[in-house]
Design a protein around this motif. Structure first.
Motif, PDB file in Angstrom:
ATOM      1  N   GLY A   1       0.803  -1.213   0.000  1.00  0.00           N
ATOM      2  CA  GLY A   1       0.000   0.000   0.000  1.00  0.00           C
ATOM      3  C   GLY A   1       0.832   1.256   0.000  1.00  0.00           C
ATOM      4  O   GLY A   1       2.057   1.218  -0.135  1.00  0.00           O
TER       5      GLY A   1
ATOM      6  N   ALA B   1      -3.784   3.641   1.486  1.00  0.00           N
ATOM      7  CA  ALA B   1      -4.526   2.887   0.471  1.00  0.00           C
ATOM      8  C   ALA B   1      -3.860   1.526   0.367  1.00  0.00           C
ATOM      9  O   ALA B   1      -2.633   1.430   0.414  1.00  0.00           O
ATOM     10  CB  ALA B   1      -4.478   3.610  -0.873  1.00  0.00           C
TER      11      ALA B   1
ATOM     12  N   ILE C   1      -3.527  -2.434  -1.487  1.00  0.00           N
ATOM     13  CA  ILE C   1      -3.812  -3.306  -2.639  1.00  0.00           C
ATOM     14  C   ILE C   1      -3.329  -4.710  -2.283  1.00  0.00           C
ATOM     15  O   ILE C   1      -2.433  -4.874  -1.458  1.00  0.00           O
ATOM     16  CB  ILE C   1      -3.121  -2.837  -3.947  1.00  0.00           C
TER      17      ILE C   1
ATOM     18  N   GLN D   1      -3.499   3.975  -6.998  1.00  0.00           N
ATOM     19  CA  GLN D   1      -4.079   4.287  -5.681  1.00  0.00           C
ATOM     20  C   GLN D   1      -3.475   5.561  -5.087  1.00  0.00           C
ATOM     21  O   GLN D   1      -4.163   6.345  -4.440  1.00  0.00           O
ATOM     22  CB  GLN D   1      -3.887   3.116  -4.718  1.00  0.00           C
TER      23      GLN D   1
ATOM     24  N   ARG E   1      -5.171   8.582  -6.084  1.00  0.00           N
ATOM     25  CA  ARG E   1      -6.462   8.838  -5.418  1.00  0.00           C
ATOM     26  C   ARG E   1      -6.237   9.293  -3.979  1.00  0.00           C
ATOM     27  O   ARG E   1      -6.933  10.155  -3.463  1.00  0.00           O
ATOM     28  CB  ARG E   1      -7.312   7.567  -5.420  1.00  0.00           C
ATOM     29  N   LEU E   2      -5.245   8.651  -3.354  1.00  0.00           N
ATOM     30  CA  LEU E   2      -5.011   8.901  -1.930  1.00  0.00           C
ATOM     31  C   LEU E   2      -4.542  10.342  -1.673  1.00  0.00           C
ATOM     32  O   LEU E   2      -5.063  11.021  -0.775  1.00  0.00           O
ATOM     33  CB  LEU E   2      -3.950   7.909  -1.420  1.00  0.00           C
TER      34      LEU E   2
END
Ligand code: GRF
Length: 226
Positions: free
Chosen positions: A137, A156, A158, A176, A179-180
């Motif tokens: 992550g 985040a 994964i 990610q 987005r984070l």
């Protein structure tokens, strides 16, 4: 929409996290006003992105300074002059002097590609694979004098897939990260986040027991035992 938060972004590399912030702003999903993009690398993609977007950009060459501290003091002075309210480290590959950064503690965040406190420093994807982790992550944390060691705000996660290699893992995680980071900066712009004391992250006025989790693009409280 809150009043745009004035941010300075520091980056040494390609600047895809900077691009994610600018894209979120352009889609009216993030109330920021980037006032400076600075780099220690003359050819950083982040500087080119800033120039193309009409954001003041700055290259400071570390070789022109006697020591790390002098470089950092000049850098932070210029950031202060820019009027930035928040500093975002997005792939800034330098260790910062503790004295120079102290005035910015609580107003400076970093994105790091691991589930901190795991894997501070470099080669995080390789280390997660070598350890056989099922999950990997990215973390956004407040910056303190300890490298990748400040209080973690949000993460985040994964899954690590059986056939993942360093490259595929990094690529999936980067999606990610994009987005984070805007989600955390947005929460800061909305004044939902603050650092209390040395290590307590406040979210909507109450202390976080565990980092926030990014779920479907939104930040949510995580469970303490995670
Ligand atoms: C990202 O993986 C970030 O987490 C790390 O450095 C990388 C920067 O990528 N700190 P970019 O320059 O934003 O594309």
């Amino acid at each position: 929409m809150p009043k745009p938060l004035r941010i300075a972004v520091l980056a040494s590399g390609r600047g895809s996290n900077l691009a994610a912030l600018l894209a979120a702003r352009d889609h009216h999903a993030l109330a920021i006003e980037p006032v400076l993009v600075a780099s220690d690398k003359a050819h950083a993609g982040a500087l080119q992105l800033a120039e193309a977007a009409g954001i003041p950009s700055l290259h400071l060459n570390p070789r022109r300074y006697d020591n790390r501290r002098d470089f950092d003091i000049d850098l932070f002075t210029r950031i202060g002059d820019s009027g930035a309210q928040l500093i975002v480290l997005a792939g800034f590959m330098r260790i910062l002097d503790g004295d120079a950064l102290r005035p910015w503690v609580g107003r400076m965040i970093n994105i790091h590609p691991s589930l901190l406190p795991k894997y501070r420093g470099l080669h995080t994807h390789r280390r997660a694979l070598e350890a056989g982790d099922a999950e990997h992550g990215a973390s956004v944390h407040y910056v303190t004098a300890e490298l990748d060691g400040g209080p973690v705000i949000a993460q985040a996660r994964i899954a690590v897939l059986p056939d993942d290699n360093e490259h595929t893992l990094a690529q999936r995680l980067l999606i990610q990260e994009h987005r984070l980071l805007p989600a955390v900066v947005s929460a800061l712009a909305e004044q939902r986040l603050a650092l209390a004391g040395a290590d307590t992250v406040m979210w909507d006025g109450t202390p976080l027991q565990a980092p926030l989790r990014l779920e479907d693009g939104l930040l949510e409280r995580g469970a303490r035992d995670e």
